[in-house]
Design a protein around this motif. Structure first.
Motif, mmCIF file in Angstrom:
data_model
loop_
_atom_site.group_PDB
_atom_site.id
_atom_site.type_symbol
_atom_site.label_atom_id
_atom_site.label_comp_id
_atom_site.label_asym_id
_atom_site.label_seq_id
_atom_site.Cartn_x
_atom_site.Cartn_y
_atom_site.Cartn_z
ATOM 1 N N TRP A 247 0.822 -1.208 0.000
ATOM 2 C CA TRP A 247 0.000 0.000 0.000
ATOM 3 C C TRP A 247 0.859 1.261 0.000
ATOM 4 N N SER A 248 0.397 2.212 -0.781
ATOM 5 C CA SER A 248 1.082 3.503 -0.867
ATOM 6 C C SER A 248 0.101 4.593 -0.443
ATOM 7 N N ALA A 249 0.572 5.570 0.328
ATOM 8 C CA ALA A 249 -0.327 6.613 0.844
ATOM 9 C C ALA A 249 -0.400 7.786 -0.129
ATOM 10 N N VAL A 250 -1.621 8.208 -0.395
ATOM 11 C CA VAL A 250 -1.842 9.371 -1.261
ATOM 12 C C VAL A 250 -2.864 10.251 -0.542
ATOM 13 N N ALA A 251 -2.634 11.557 -0.596
ATOM 14 C CA ALA A 251 -3.578 12.463 0.063
ATOM 15 C C ALA A 251 -4.935 12.364 -0.626
ATOM 16 N N THR A 252 -5.984 12.406 0.149
ATOM 17 C CA THR A 252 -7.324 12.404 -0.459
ATOM 18 C C THR A 252 -7.609 13.797 -0.989
ATOM 19 N N SER A 253 -8.323 13.849 -2.099
ATOM 20 C CA SER A 253 -8.563 15.167 -2.685
ATOM 21 C C SER A 253 -9.449 15.998 -1.768
ATOM 22 N N ALA A 254 -10.402 15.333 -1.098
ATOM 23 C CA ALA A 254 -11.283 16.079 -0.205
ATOM 24 C C ALA A 254 -10.468 16.777 0.882
ATOM 25 N N PHE A 255 -9.520 16.072 1.362
ATOM 26 C CA PHE A 255 -8.669 16.566 2.433
ATOM 27 C C PHE A 255 -7.948 17.840 2.005
ATOM 28 N N ASP A 256 -7.387 17.776 0.785
ATOM 29 C CA ASP A 256 -6.650 18.943 0.290
ATOM 30 C C ASP A 256 -7.584 20.098 -0.029
ATOM 31 N N LEU A 257 -8.690 19.734 -0.676
ATOM 32 C CA LEU A 257 -9.561 20.779 -1.200
ATOM 33 C C LEU A 257 -10.109 21.680 -0.111
ATOM 34 N N ARG A 258 -10.443 21.019 1.015
ATOM 35 C CA ARG A 258 -11.031 21.788 2.094
ATOM 36 C C ARG A 258 -10.116 22.943 2.491
ATOM 37 N N ILE A 259 -8.850 22.596 2.607
ATOM 38 C CA ILE A 259 -7.903 23.638 3.005
ATOM 39 C C ILE A 259 -7.623 24.579 1.835
ATOM 40 N N PHE A 260 -7.543 23.958 0.652
ATOM 41 C CA PHE A 260 -7.232 24.752 -0.535
ATOM 42 C C PHE A 260 -8.279 25.836 -0.741
ATOM 43 N N ASN A 261 -9.562 25.421 -0.555
ATOM 44 C CA ASN A 261 -10.652 26.379 -0.751
ATOM 45 C C ASN A 261 -10.588 27.522 0.251
ATOM 46 N N SER A 262 -9.992 27.248 1.372
ATOM 47 C CA SER A 262 -9.862 28.330 2.338
ATOM 48 C C SER A 262 -8.772 29.295 1.916
ATOM 49 N N GLY A 263 -8.131 29.010 0.787
ATOM 50 C CA GLY A 263 -7.177 29.960 0.219
ATOM 51 C C GLY A 263 -5.757 29.745 0.676
ATOM 52 N N ASP A 264 -5.547 28.720 1.499
ATOM 53 C CA ASP A 264 -4.190 28.521 2.028
ATOM 54 C C ASP A 264 -3.479 27.423 1.229
ATOM 55 N N TYR A 265 -2.911 27.841 0.125
ATOM 56 C CA TYR A 265 -2.272 26.883 -0.774
ATOM 57 C C TYR A 265 -1.107 26.160 -0.092
ATOM 58 N N GLU A 266 -0.315 26.937 0.598
ATOM 59 C CA GLU A 266 0.845 26.335 1.281
ATOM 60 C C GLU A 266 0.419 25.246 2.258
ATOM 61 N N GLU A 267 -0.649 25.557 2.984
ATOM 62 C CA GLU A 267 -1.143 24.601 3.965
ATOM 63 C C GLU A 267 -1.675 23.341 3.269
ATOM 64 N N ALA A 268 -2.312 23.552 2.122
ATOM 65 C CA ALA A 268 -2.836 22.404 1.377
ATOM 66 C C ALA A 268 -1.691 21.490 0.965
ATOM 67 N N VAL A 269 -0.627 22.051 0.487
ATOM 68 C CA VAL A 269 0.515 21.247 0.047
ATOM 69 C C VAL A 269 1.174 20.575 1.248
ATOM 70 N N ARG A 270 1.258 21.319 2.346
ATOM 71 C CA ARG A 270 1.852 20.741 3.549
ATOM 72 C C ARG A 270 1.024 19.540 4.024
ATOM 73 N N ALA A 271 -0.282 19.709 3.955
ATOM 74 C CA ALA A 271 -1.174 18.627 4.386
ATOM 75 C C ALA A 271 -1.000 17.409 3.483
ATOM 76 N N GLN A 272 -0.839 17.664 2.210
ATOM 77 C CA GLN A 272 -0.653 16.552 1.281
ATOM 78 C C GLN A 272 0.637 15.816 1.619
ATOM 79 N N THR A 273 1.694 16.585 1.852
ATOM 80 C CA THR A 273 2.973 15.973 2.197
ATOM 81 C C THR A 273 2.824 15.147 3.464
ATOM 82 N N TYR A 274 2.085 15.696 4.423
ATOM 83 C CA TYR A 274 1.897 14.997 5.689
ATOM 84 C C TYR A 274 1.256 13.640 5.453
#
Ligand code: CJB
Length: 828
Positions: A247-274
């Motif tokens: 198994w390989s871990a991939v960020a869920t799009s919902a997870f990223d989008l929620r933060i992304f929509n709040s306008g915090d692109y950096e945070e979205a990318v950080r969350a994906q990395t996490y």
């Protein structure tokens, strides 16, 4: 799926057909893959292109079998094994798959007709190092045997983006480099994003009313996608191909989008990395878990994905969960996957709405646990605070399992609070924690150790109270190794010699090696056997010259210690022996002409945070530097320490070895599997009565094994009396001289501080009793020297080692698992 319909092309209805095994057909496939998959012409191709095209071609031959096996296993719904392991130390795949498909000759001929040397492409493969050492390699041997024996099974694990680090030495000290094993492509895997599972973490639990029944549910805070990658696991020339699913871990799009929509692109990318960090890197600690949060995330991530995968995709429609024990056994490879137990309970109760008792009755039959250690620090515990934060519902379930278990303990053993505290799955000190080995023991249908002595010590010591509480639950399955990789592939010359002597068939029936016994008395056979050893030594010498610029002198005994660097394994004991010989010569007490020429080979990685282990690596290199260049030794004693010991190097070193060093303190090495590989390849063992050494010695006989050191009861007794290393230091002049020489700075350009921590640890602590076993070890090495001088007798012993160690095939281990634990007959 296409229906059987007259409008479809006939080929669309046909099963996959394996190409015919002719060299011409192979060439055609290979060139097709090179042109259309790699997008290059042969004349313009790189070695990597050719390797990848070759791998794809081998895959093509296995594909029809694989798809058929997957289909058949699902159709039959026979009971099967889900092997849950956080590590699979696979080694290179190309050669193994060529051998399994019986394509080696065809491929060699086909490639030669294209002007390509198969060896060059073999060398191109980067091995998937998705494990630390023995435990991960055992898992790889087991899936090979499961496929070879046609047992319905699937291996589940983690597709680490970075495997075990690449070890380099800078000034004799270990420096770790990342292992980017996927960088040049990974031709053996099949991504299946369609089969991804969503894995949740964090949040809280809540009670709710379900038609008058109060139930708990988990409200998680975040989740990741687990994307499976499938790997073929071909049986040895039996037309079977099983699956390893990582198994390989991939960020869920919902997870990223929620933060992304709040306008915090950096945070979205950080969350994906996490999220994606979860499968980023293999933890390099072997036997000493660090209790890191990410590691628990990894563990839960892969077992939750695997359980859901099994329940969602492997069961027939409408399967009655009450029948699961007749359909599956989840084998827990050490404590790493044990969080699967509360996850399974959670799924049955919260998602499938079974009652607690029904769910527990199923769970107790569907899991079995293999313990691989005796070191207390290797038994994983998770602080309740951490586990509850990451997996709150699981913690509730663990508490309830424990409550009910302790009620039963009290009922049986009375209100002995001490005993209850000792048996509790929850430890109170130093912080409130979950003891994963206890959880596995309470939940597992069976608990096994990995060698006779180890299983006995588990019953008598580590899990003694549990053995009393659960009579019959504990059993032993002695480890084994696959003869396909570690004899057929690693030692082709010996394999041919064996086949010439006793015929083929031994690679899947290793006890047949017994038939070699009479050949030990046959002078012609002995000459041929010694010739094979010489060829293997030369080949190793070539590999080391190319790899590290070092060579092995002709006529040297090859004395090999390859395994993880751990104090309990006692690489230091071997260092002391080398220093003793060196000191003897330079002080004039040993005539150099009396030194039996030897090359000591070490291979060992240390966990990056294990300071003492890294110092010992430094010391070995430092001793080597001095010994190898001191003219007084006249080249009779050499120390060679190639960096980055891995499966690929093991396959070269083991067949060349004369002497196998298995010198752990008795009672510390659960089994060992390197010990088995060496004996099977005709090395004699110098070893303690520890782990599977005990069984090796029993089988090969005392005359063909160099036993030394204290037995486990003697170790315990000395420990109870109070061990004082100083006593041994004072009493033994040779030992004193060796330690004093290290302390004097002789191996550190006069700087006494460099190895001071090693010396004072030996003198004042010596947890693994190196000094206590030193004299006995040196005496055993003297017996080795004397025996080696008689080459005919040595070779005779070596042949008997091969003939008598067929027991250590992993096929036998798997048979034992089937008989004692799994009850999963092969699928015909
Ligand atoms: N082992 O490699 C590991 N890692 C661990 O965390 C615990 C144990 C080893 O497992 C092998 C396979 O069973 C054993 O042969 C070996 O003795 C043990 O140290």
């Amino acid at each position: 799926m296409p229906e059987s319909h007259s409008s479809l092309h006939p080929l669309a209805l046909a099963p996959v057909i394996a190409p015919p095994s002719t060299a011409d057909e192979f060439v055609e496939r290979f060139l097709h893959n090179l042109n259309f998959d790699r997008g290059v012409a042969l004349s313009a191709s790189s070695a990597n292109d050719r390797y990848l095209a070759l791998a794809h071609t081998v895959r093509d031959y296995l594909m029809a079998r694989w798809l058929e096996d997957v289909r058949h296993q699902k159709e039959v719904q026979a009971k099967g094994v889900c092997y849950l392991s956080a590590e699979y130390l696979l080694g290179r795949q190309l050669d193994n798959n060529l051998l399994a498909a019986d394509l080696t000759e065809v491929a060699t001929e086909a490639l030669a007709s294209c002007g390509i040397d198969l060896d060059e492409l073999r060398a191109h493969e980067v091995e998937p190092g998705l494990g630390n050492g023995g435990l991960g390699r055992l898992a790889a041997c087991f899936i090979d045997s499961l496929a070879t024996m046609a047992v319905p099974s699937i291996g589940y694990g983690i597709r680490y983006e970075y495997g075990i680090f690449r070890q380099t030495f800078v000034d004799g000290q270990q420096v770790e480099q990342p292992d980017a094993w996927l960088a040049l492509g990974s031709p053996w895997e099949f991504a299946r994003p369609e089969d991804a599972q969503t894995i949740a973490f964090g949040g809280h639990t809540e009670k709710y009313d379900d038609e008058g029944v109060t139930r708990s549910r988990w409200v998680p805070a975040w989740n990741v996608q687990a994307v499976p990658y499938n790997y073929m696991v071909p049986g040895f020339q039996n037309g079977r191909v099983n699956t390893l699913r990582l198994w390989s871990a991939v960020a869920t799009s919902a997870f990223d989008l929620r933060i992304f929509n709040s306008g915090d692109y950096e945070e979205a990318v950080r969350a994906q990395t996490y999220a994606e960090n979860i499968s980023k890197v293999l933890y390099p600690e072997d036997s000493t878990p660090q209790g890191k949060e990410l590691r628990l995330q990894q563990q839960y991530f892969f077992v939750a994905a695997s359980i859901h995968d099994f329940l969602d995709n492997m069961l027939a429609d409408g399967f009655d969960l009450a029948n699961l024990p007749e359909r599956v056994i989840f084998q827990l490879n050490d404590t790493h996957p044990v969080i699967a137990v509360p996850e399974f309970m959670r799924v049955l109760i919260d998602e499938r709405h079974l009652e607690w008792d029904a769910a527990w009755a199923i769970t107790r039959q569907c899991f079995a646990y293999t313990c691989h250690t005796l070191l207390p620090e290797a038994l994983e515990v998770w602080p309740v605070e951490l586990l509850g934060r990451l997996l709150p519902r699981h913690l509730e379930i663990i508490y309830r399992i424990n409550d009910e278990f302790l009620v039963a303990v009290r009922e049986r053993f009375g209100d002995d609070e001490m005993l209850v505290r000792n048996m509790s799955i929850i430890a109170e000190h130093p912080v409130r924690s979950v003891r994963m080995a206890y959880l596995a023991t309470v939940a597992g249908a069976k608990v096994n150790g990995v060698a006779e002595l180890h299983s006995q010590l588990l019953r008598d010591k580590v899990l003694h109270d549990f053995d009393a509480f659960f009579p019959g639950k504990f059993t032993n399955v002695t480890n084994g190794v696959t003869p396909r990789r570690f004899l057929r592939l690693a030692n082709p010359e010996l394999s041919s010699l064996i086949t010439a002597a006793i015929g083929d068939g031994w690679a899947t029936d290793l006890e047949r090696l017994r038939e070699l016994e009479p050949f030990a008395e046959d002078a012609e056979f002995r000459t041929a056997f010694a010739g094979v050893k010489a060829v293997n030594k030369r080949r190793l010498s070539e590999v080391l010259r190319e790899r590290d610029g070092v060579e092995i002198s002709d006529g040297h005994m090859l004395d090999v210690m390859v395994k993880r660097l751990h104090e309990y394994k006692r690489q230091l004991l071997k260092v002391l022996h080398i220093v003793t010989t060196y000191e003897g010569v330079i002080s004039g007490r040993i005539a150099v002409s009396d030194v039996v020429p030897r090359t000591a080979i070490f291979g060992a990685k240390a966990a990056p945070g294990y300071a003492m282990a890294k110092r010992i690596i430094h010391l070995i290199n430092a001793v080597g530097e001095v010994v190898n260049t001191d003219p007084r030794l006249e080249g009779r004693l050499k120390v060679v320490f190639p960096p980055n010991y891995n499966v690929t190097l093991a396959e070269r070193v083991i067949p060349a070895a004369d002497l196998s060093e298995q010198i752990s303190l008795a009672g510390k090495e659960a089994s060992g599997t390197g010990n088995m590989k060496f004996a099977l390849n005709g090395a004699l063992t110098i070893g303690t009565d520890d782990g599977a050494n005990v069984e090796i010695r029993e089988l090969v006989g005392d005359d063909h094994f160099y036993l030394f050191g204290m037995s486990e009861p003697e170790v315990s007794e000395l420990s109870a009396r109070g061990y004082r290393p100083q006593d041994f230091y004072q009493a033994d002049e040779g030992l004193r001289r060796a330690i004093d020489l290290i302390a004097s700075g002789a191996f550190s350009r006069g700087d006494r501080s460099v190895f001071e921590p090693v010396v004072s640890n030996l003198l004042y602590e010596d947890r693994f009793m190196v000094l206590a076993d030193y004299a006995s070890y040196v005496a055993a090495q003297e017996r080795v020297d004397a025996a080696y001088a008689d080459q005919e007798a040595w070779t005779r012993s070596a042949i008997l080692n091969v003939a008598r160690t067929g027991f250590f095939s992993s096929d036998r281990s798997i048979r034992d698992y089937i008989d004692r634990i799994w009850h999963t007959p092969p699928l015909v």
